[in-house]
Design an enzyme around this catalytic site. Structure first.
Site, PDB file in Angstrom:
ATOM      1  N   HIS A  98       3.726  -2.040   3.165  1.00  0.00           N
ATOM      2  CA  HIS A  98       3.700  -0.715   2.551  1.00  0.00           C
ATOM      3  C   HIS A  98       5.005  -0.392   1.820  1.00  0.00           C
ATOM      4  CE1 HIS A  98       0.584  -0.593   5.628  1.00  0.00           C
ATOM      5  NE2 HIS A  98       0.042   0.436   4.995  1.00  0.00           N
ATOM      6  N   HIS A 147      -6.455   3.031  -4.206  1.00  0.00           N
ATOM      7  CA  HIS A 147      -6.335   3.298  -2.762  1.00  0.00           C
ATOM      8  C   HIS A 147      -6.686   4.756  -2.455  1.00  0.00           C
ATOM      9  CE1 HIS A 147      -5.259   2.207   1.244  1.00  0.00           C
ATOM     10  NE2 HIS A 147      -4.049   2.727   1.269  1.00  0.00           N
ATOM     11  N   HIS A 184      -5.766   9.529   0.222  1.00  0.00           N
ATOM     12  CA  HIS A 184      -5.643   8.753   1.456  1.00  0.00           C
ATOM     13  C   HIS A 184      -6.221   9.503   2.658  1.00  0.00           C
ATOM     14  CE1 HIS A 184      -3.777   6.109   4.504  1.00  0.00           C
ATOM     15  NE2 HIS A 184      -3.593   5.251   3.525  1.00  0.00           N
ATOM     16  N   ASP A 224       0.795  -1.233   0.000  1.00  0.00           N
ATOM     17  CA  ASP A 224       0.000   0.000   0.000  1.00  0.00           C
ATOM     18  C   ASP A 224       0.831   1.289   0.000  1.00  0.00           C
ATOM     19  OD1 ASP A 224      -2.071  -1.774   0.271  1.00  0.00           O
ATOM     20  OD2 ASP A 224      -2.996  -0.757   1.974  1.00  0.00           O
TER      21      ASP A 224
END
Length: 223
Positions: free
Chosen positions: A193, A99, A103, A48
């Site tokens: 990540h 995503h 964010h 991510d």
């Protein structure tokens, strides 16, 4: 893995059925999407918050070394300015997920219009940059609500969560990241990540985790 050719797919696919909950496991992924069965020893790796100009290329080299496919959940405004890195991911044969654009901290507290805009703007940027339209969406922090799930379905995407979370974003130490990820079991979806800051701990942990999980007989699969 081989470099993937651009797909002739719509930026925003047709709406799909609203899921009552996000996808946590490979079995749930198959049920929601109609995908073919996975091997009994399968696990999936998701990464991510990228793309990142330093850590994404380093992690890509590890994935190539150990022949591991991964799903990169990209943030739209991180693709912006790092288009060459995003293209490296697809050129290496990996998958992409949406995503959000920026964010946001608690997506479920935003209006339906804002959620829609976060999804659509990221979808367009990822597609315009790489030629691919993601089919999966991951909510920041794994925060979901009926409103978020509804907007995801309206965008034609499936909501993707995870099973195994080493909380590597908090930089708890290489050992703790390794310990959490090495606890993976067949059918699980792993999280780590490549963006959001210094990911040296994640990178060094993956050096150990990837070969050891494979040595245990687990097989990394693409979503």
């Amino acid at each position: 893995m081989r470099s993937r050719q651009p797909e002739s797919t719509r930026v925003t696919p047709p709406p799909v059925a609203v899921q009552r909950a996000p996808i946590f496991t490979l079995a749930q992924y198959r049920k929601a999407t109609g995908a073919a069965p996975f091997p009994a020893d399968a696990i999936a790796l998701t990464i991510d918050d990228g793309p990142h100009p330093v850590w994404t290329p380093k992690i890509l080299k590890l994935l190539d070394r150990y022949h591991v496919p991964a799903m990169f959940c990209m943030i739209g405004n991180q693709v912006l300015g790092h288009e060459d890195v995003a293209k490296m991911v697809t050129a290496a044969g990996h998958q992409l997920a949406n995503h959000t654009w920026s964010h946001p901290g608690v997506l479920s507290k935003r209006s339906g219009t804002t959620i829609h805009r976060e999804i659509l703007r990221a979808q367009e940027k990822i597609h315009d940059t790489t030629g691919y339209a993601p089919k999966l969406f991951r909510s920041p922090g794994g925060v979901w609500s009926p409103k978020v799930l509804r907007q995801v379905a309206m965008a034609g995407l499936f909501p993707l969560d995870w099973t195994n979370d080493p909380r590597d974003w908090s930089r708890p130490g290489v050992g703790r990241i390794e310990h959490a990820m090495l606890a993976a079991r067949p059918g699980q979806i792993l999280l780590c990540h490549d963006g959001g800051g210094d990911r040296s701990q994640t990178y060094h942990a993956l050096k150990t985790v990837l070969p050891r999980l494979k040595a245990r007989g687990l097989r990394f699969v693409a979503l």
